[in-house]
Write a protein that holds these residues in place. Structure first.
Motif, short mmCIF file in Angstrom:
data_model
loop_
_atom_site.label_atom_id
_atom_site.label_comp_id
_atom_site.label_asym_id
_atom_site.label_seq_id
_atom_site.Cartn_x
_atom_site.Cartn_y
_atom_site.Cartn_z
N VAL A 47 -2.69 17.25 9.48
CA VAL A 47 -2.27 16.06 10.10
C VAL A 47 -0.76 15.63 10.04
O VAL A 47 -0.29 15.13 11.06
CB VAL A 47 -3.17 15.02 9.33
CG1 VAL A 47 -2.75 13.39 9.92
CG2 VAL A 47 -4.77 15.32 9.77
N VAL A 48 0.07 15.98 8.93
CA VAL A 48 1.14 15.37 8.78
C VAL A 48 2.16 16.39 9.78
O VAL A 48 3.01 15.75 10.33
CB VAL A 48 1.72 15.71 7.54
CG1 VAL A 48 3.34 15.52 7.26
CG2 VAL A 48 1.15 14.77 6.41
N VAL A 50 1.04 17.60 12.67
CA VAL A 50 0.67 17.35 14.17
C VAL A 50 1.38 15.89 14.35
O VAL A 50 1.91 15.84 15.42
CB VAL A 50 -0.85 17.12 14.02
CG1 VAL A 50 -1.08 16.49 15.50
CG2 VAL A 50 -1.49 18.20 14.25
N VAL A 51 1.54 15.04 13.31
CA VAL A 51 2.30 13.82 13.43
C VAL A 51 3.81 13.89 13.46
O VAL A 51 4.32 13.39 14.46
CB VAL A 51 1.90 12.98 12.47
CG1 VAL A 51 2.65 11.42 12.62
CG2 VAL A 51 0.18 12.61 12.59
N LEU A 52 4.35 14.67 12.78
CA LEU A 52 5.65 14.87 12.80
C LEU A 52 6.32 15.83 13.53
O LEU A 52 7.65 15.60 13.91
CB LEU A 52 6.19 15.22 11.23
CG LEU A 52 5.94 14.02 10.16
CD1 LEU A 52 6.31 14.58 8.59
CD2 LEU A 52 6.47 12.71 10.50
N TYR A 53 5.65 17.00 13.94
CA TYR A 53 6.41 17.99 14.70
C TYR A 53 6.79 17.22 16.04
O TYR A 53 7.93 17.97 16.52
CB TYR A 53 5.20 19.07 15.05
CG TYR A 53 5.96 20.21 15.81
CD1 TYR A 53 7.00 21.19 15.24
CD2 TYR A 53 5.69 20.29 17.12
CE1 TYR A 53 7.62 21.94 15.98
CE2 TYR A 53 6.29 21.21 17.96
CZ TYR A 53 7.37 22.18 17.30
OH TYR A 53 7.84 23.10 18.08
N PRO A 54 6.30 16.45 16.85
CA PRO A 54 6.74 16.01 18.05
C PRO A 54 8.12 15.37 17.85
O PRO A 54 9.17 15.42 18.78
CB PRO A 54 5.85 15.04 18.56
CG PRO A 54 4.45 15.62 18.10
CD PRO A 54 4.91 16.14 16.63
N LEU A 55 8.31 14.78 16.82
CA LEU A 55 9.56 13.78 16.36
C LEU A 55 10.74 15.06 16.16
O LEU A 55 11.88 14.84 16.51
CB LEU A 55 9.40 13.02 15.30
CG LEU A 55 10.47 12.11 14.92
CD1 LEU A 55 11.28 11.62 16.02
CD2 LEU A 55 10.49 11.50 13.62
N TRP A 56 10.25 15.91 15.17
CA TRP A 56 11.03 17.13 14.98
C TRP A 56 11.55 17.79 16.13
O TRP A 56 12.71 18.36 15.94
CB TRP A 56 10.54 18.08 13.91
CG TRP A 56 11.28 19.22 13.40
CD1 TRP A 56 10.94 20.52 13.94
CD2 TRP A 56 12.46 19.16 12.63
NE1 TRP A 56 11.93 21.28 13.37
CE2 TRP A 56 12.94 20.74 12.61
CE3 TRP A 56 13.24 18.16 12.30
CZ2 TRP A 56 14.21 20.97 11.97
CZ3 TRP A 56 14.41 18.47 11.64
CH2 TRP A 56 14.95 19.97 11.52
N GLN A 306 8.33 0.25 3.49
CA GLN A 306 7.04 0.83 3.61
C GLN A 306 6.12 0.25 2.31
O GLN A 306 4.94 -0.08 2.74
CB GLN A 306 7.34 2.42 3.47
CG GLN A 306 5.74 3.08 3.56
CD GLN A 306 5.88 4.48 3.71
OE1 GLN A 306 7.16 5.05 3.34
NE2 GLN A 306 4.89 5.37 3.92
#
Length: 320
Positions: A47-48, A50-56, A306
């Motif tokens: 999940v992490v 999938v969420v972070l890869y587009p930003l990376w 956060q």
């Protein structure tokens, strides 16, 4: 040695069934639930990613040669390191004006939001304030029914807010959603005994709010402050409709105009296929650079808030 082992055996003999059951559960978990724990960890990691890869990908693509990006060679690390996209973005002097305007609108707007929202939420949380239910209903009514774009434009025109910095600040002074969250926090998380003690010490209701309630509300202040900050920073519609002076445009509208100007140059660049491809690559570089330029301040600020964000949302929303 025999004496020590006898003491250990006697101590095990006199352990309660509950403690022996706990030790057996720990052994069973370490043996039988290990696979489940591993699967949970794998799912969380997936999940992490999938969420972070587009930003990376946006980050590495902004620093890569767009020919390699379009051919699929850029996946994990930048390929053909270049700063051409950022140079083209920052060469436009309008972007510095947009940054200045957005910072001013965001700081002043967030400060006004907190100054108005917190006292209003505190007043609506007090039982002795009789009209609170009626006022809360009127506040909530505005969440579902609004005047619309044209009446708002005519109203802002009559108030002299068009082509003014105050059109970004005054109309959104209160968010009803944030008001409800803050009210729920004050009702459920600030003990009424503190008010009784403050009255004994001679504090008025305003003094109690300023000296007791505000210092104990850092979590909810950080939450709604972040909400307001993000809303002002990403405000695109206000500048598009109510601002005609380019020197008053916020960053989001400046970045949009840069992208549109580049796309126009691409469409009118001629009939050569090679030229069109180069223009497309330049447009992609500018696009990735614009995304990072507009989101970087929020990415920098969020980690510091956060812990307050998580705590404040749970207290203000779930208990309310």
């Amino acid at each position: 040695m025999t004496q020590i082992s006898g003491k250990v055996a006697s101590s095990d003999r006199f352990k309660s069934p509950f403690s022996r059951g706990q030790s057996r559960q720990k052994q069973q978990k370490s043996l039988s639930d290990r696979f489940v724990d591993v699967m949970i960890v794998i799912a969380i990691i997936a999940v992490v990613v999938v969420v972070l890869y587009p930003l990376w990908f946006i980050i590495i693509a902004s620093f890569s040669d767009q020919t390699k990006v379009s051919s699929g060679q850029v996946t994990i690390w930048p390929q053909g390191f270049t700063l051409a996209g950022y140079l083209r973005v920052f060469q436009d002097t309008r972007i510095w004006t947009g940054y200045r305007n957005t910072i001013i609108y965001t700081v002043l707007g967030t400060a006004l939001n907190l100054v108005v929202t917190l006292p209003a939420a505190f007043a609506l949380s007090r039982v002795e304030f009789k009209p609170r239910r009626l006022l809360l209903f009127l506040f909530t009514f505005t969440m579902y029914f609004a005047g619309g774009l044209i009446p708002n434009y005519l109203l802002f025109k009559q108030l002299g807010l068009l082509n003014s910095m105050w059109v970004f600040i005054l109309p959104g002074a209160v968010s009803v959603w944030n008001l409800i969250i803050a009210r729920s926090f004050f009702e459920t998380s600030i003990p009424e005994d503190l008010h009784d003690a403050a009255q004994i010490d001679g504090l008025s209701l305003i003094g109690y709010f300023m000296r007791v309630v505000i210092p104990l509300s850092s979590a909810i202040i950080a939450v709604i402050g972040l909400y307001y900050f993000v809303g002002h920073w990403n405000d695109y519609f206000t500048g598009l409709i109510y601002i005609r002076d380019d020197s008053m445009q916020p960053l989001q509208n400046v970045l949009q105009s840069i992208l549109l100007a580049n796309q126009t140059n691409q469409m009118g660049s001629g009939n050569g296929g090679q030229n069109v491809m180069q223009q497309q690559q330049i447009a992609d570089q500018i696009k990735y650079g614009v995304i990072l330029v507009s989101t970087l301040p929020l990415l920098v600020i969020y980690p510091f808030l956060q812990k307050y964000f998580n705590k404040g949302v749970m207290i203000g929303a779930v208990k309310g």
